[in-house]
Design a protein around this motif. Structure first.
Motif, mmCIF file in Angstrom:
data_model
loop_
_atom_site.group_PDB
_atom_site.id
_atom_site.type_symbol
_atom_site.label_atom_id
_atom_site.label_comp_id
_atom_site.label_asym_id
_atom_site.label_seq_id
_atom_site.Cartn_x
_atom_site.Cartn_y
_atom_site.Cartn_z
ATOM 1 N N ARG A 139 0.643 -1.147 -0.145
ATOM 2 C CA ARG A 139 0.015 0.431 -0.035
ATOM 3 C C ARG A 139 0.633 0.554 -0.057
ATOM 4 N N ASP A 176 -12.257 4.359 -1.026
ATOM 5 C CA ASP A 176 -12.663 3.484 -1.801
ATOM 6 C C ASP A 176 -12.568 2.991 -0.461
ATOM 7 N N ALA A 217 -1.914 2.858 5.246
ATOM 8 C CA ALA A 217 -0.988 3.787 3.662
ATOM 9 C C ALA A 217 -0.858 5.141 4.406
ATOM 10 N N ARG A 265 -9.420 1.810 -9.739
ATOM 11 C CA ARG A 265 -7.509 1.737 -10.131
ATOM 12 C C ARG A 265 -7.887 2.130 -10.976
ATOM 13 N N PHE A 300 -7.587 5.259 0.428
ATOM 14 C CA PHE A 300 -7.787 3.683 0.489
ATOM 15 C C PHE A 300 -8.058 2.913 1.663
ATOM 16 N N GLN A 301 -8.684 2.198 1.781
ATOM 17 C CA GLN A 301 -9.699 1.991 3.079
ATOM 18 C C GLN A 301 -8.477 1.757 3.890
ATOM 19 N N THR A 348 -13.921 -1.357 -6.520
ATOM 20 C CA THR A 348 -12.227 -1.340 -6.567
ATOM 21 C C THR A 348 -11.260 -1.661 -7.833
#
Lengths: 244, 269
Positions: A137, B174, B101, B64, B95-96, B60
């Motif tokens: 990520r 997301d 992240a 992307r 991001f979830q 998702t």
């Protein structure tokens, strides 16, 4: 327990009135050590060994880091280089001694090159693993932000992998000392390894053992310093990793 | 087959706005599996589009594609008429998994600074910008903390702040609130509506939560799985600004909730 063993050795040596070319009583070893420290020979030799060990370690670190990071970031490069890495890595660094001697002759450069070869591999392999193991990520975040290769390496990859790279560095530091002393014992007229050989050849077991204990001490201090630095530098990162 | 009124390939166009992002007959195959098939979708400038659908329907993946992290196997995904070849700095993703992240070795301000460094803002301006962004998401008092010292909601706010630092024209989200508790989620929904209202950004919002989709969106897109395709578009006729209590009690909200619920049930059957 170790103390008791020393005392037993002392008593055994004294009671048998030993005269030996291979063994020495602990008190004689300590005295020989103090004498050698006093006249500066041991410190000069230590300086030579540490200079080559650290020089080689620095070189090995640089090469190992660059290749480890590249192979970790680019799986294709890793695939292409896999055979070469696995073919060269098992070569014992001391086996390069004859070649290094032909190229550089005796002295610092020869020893540094061999130490660099020996330390490069653990750093390369562990850095590659650390980089390949970075949270995907984070790499995605760097792609979405449009970071270039250098910015990605310095802002994301290196900080994320640094705690593990430091472990590799500790490992390599141990290897550096071992390889440096081995090269000195085997061939190079420099440093602590050569001093041990001289003591052995002049039938001075007390000095020989004193040097051995001294090398052990250096290794211990080196590792202790690195562990301390690790705690200071990566306290937070280590906490974060433990929490996840 | 399903009982839902499926109209595959029916071009779903945005109401009365200039198109910004367009999927044009997009297929995507990954590792031999067809993930998306025949996606046709146009998203207008400033539109808030929510995407719902059962797991594995490619929500998702569509996100992307817009982000430029995937390239379509067939068809085109365009931004202002040009294909999206790689990630763009004016398209940001939330991001979830905020925990993964964020950079754990950087403070709250440091994490926001990363985006400023990426878009090349001079260091001298960082302080003011970061202060403003953190104030916007309610983290002004936490600038020197590290992410692992923040609650989940605060970490997600931080990620939103980092995305806003890019001054994005498009926000891709997301399932950003999927891992948060209900109260935190509602608070963040309103904050996102505020922020988007001020900046006029276009939003592509993926969620599992049907009520969240209705509450936030101008339009809700329903996807069907295996392979993922656009089944239906539900315009949301609710006035803005929206209110957590009043909006959720309106007949239109309840009607959409029913329709979407039936859609998902049929899609999962």
């Amino acid at each position: 327990m170790p103390l008791a063993l020393v005392v037993v050795a002392e008593i055994a040596a004294r009671s048998s009135e030993m005269t030996s070319d291979t063994l020495a009583a602990p008190t004689d070893i300590v005295l020989a050590g103090i004498r050698a420290l006093g006249n500066g020979t041991i410190l000069a030799a230590t300086g030579q060994t540490l200079a080559t060990a650290l020089g080689g370690l620095g070189l090995g670190l640089g090469i190992g880091l660059v290749f480890g990071i590249l192979l970790g970031i680019f799986p294709i490069a890793d695939k292409l280089m896999e055979f070469s890495v696995e073919a060269f890595r098992p070569i014992p660094s001391v086996a390069l001694l004859p070649i290094a001697m032909l190229v550089f002759g005796f002295g610092y450069r020869m020893e540094i090159s061999i130490v660099a070869f020996g330390t490069m591999w653990p750093i390369l392999i562990l850095t590659r693993a650390a980089v390949a193991g970075i949270e995907p990520r984070l790499l995605e975040v760097s792609r979405v932000l449009g970071l270039g290769l250098l910015a990605r390496v310095f802002k994301i990859v290196l900080p994320a992998a640094l705690p593990r790279i430091f472990v590799a560095f500790r490992l390599a530091a141990g290897v550096a000392l071992i390889v440096a002393v081995t090269v000195e014992i085997a061939a190079n007229p420099l440093g602590l390894g050569y001093a041990i050989m001289s003591a052995q050849q002049s039938l001075d077991p007390a000095l020989m053992f004193a040097l051995l204990v001294w090398i052990g001490l250096i290794g211990w201090v080196l590792n202790w310093g690195l562990v301390w630095a690790q705690g200071r530098l990566f306290g937070r990162a280590a906490v974060v990793e433990a929490a996840q | 087959m399903t009982a839902v009124d499926i109209r595959p390939r029916a071009p779903v166009s945005a109401p009365s706005t200039t198109p910004l992002i367009a999927f044009d007959r997009v297929d995507l195959t990954l590792g031999g599996r067809k993930i998306l098939e025949g996606i046709d979708l146009t998203i207008g400038q400033g539109e808030f589009v929510c995407v719902v659908g059962p797991s594995g329907c490619g929500k998702t993946t569509m996100l992307r594609l817009i982000a430029g992290l995937f390239q379509p196997s067939a068809g085109r995904v365009t931004y202002q008429g040009k294909p999206i070849a790689k990630p763009r700095q004016d398209i940001a993703i939330v991001f979830q998994d905020y925990g993964k992240a964020l950079l754990p070795w950087r403070t709250v301000s440091g994490n926001v600074a990363l985006a400023l460094e990426a878009i090349g803002i001079p260091k001298a301006q960082h302080g003011d910008r970061i202060g403003g962004l953190l104030a916007k998401v309610g983290l002004a008092k936490h600038a020197d903390k590290y992410p692992n010292q923040l609650s989940g909601g605060m970490q997600q706010r931080l990620q939103i702040a980092r995305c806003l630092a890019q001054e994005p024209a498009v926000l891709l989200m997301d399932e950003p609130f999927g891992a948060l508790d209900a109260m935190t989620r509602q608070g963040l929904q309103d904050e996102v509506l505020d922020i988007v209202g001020q900046s006029g950004a276009t939003v592509f919002f993926v969620t599992h939560d049907l009520e969240e989709a209705i509450y936030l969106g101008d339009r809700v897109i329903g996807l069907l799985p295996n392979p993922g395709r656009v089944a239906e578009s539900f315009p949301v006729g609710l006035v803005r600004p929206r209110d957590q209590l009043a909006t959720r009690e309106e007949p239109e909200f309840l009607r959409l909730r029913r329709v979407l619920f039936d859609f998902i049930k049929a899609a999962e059957a």
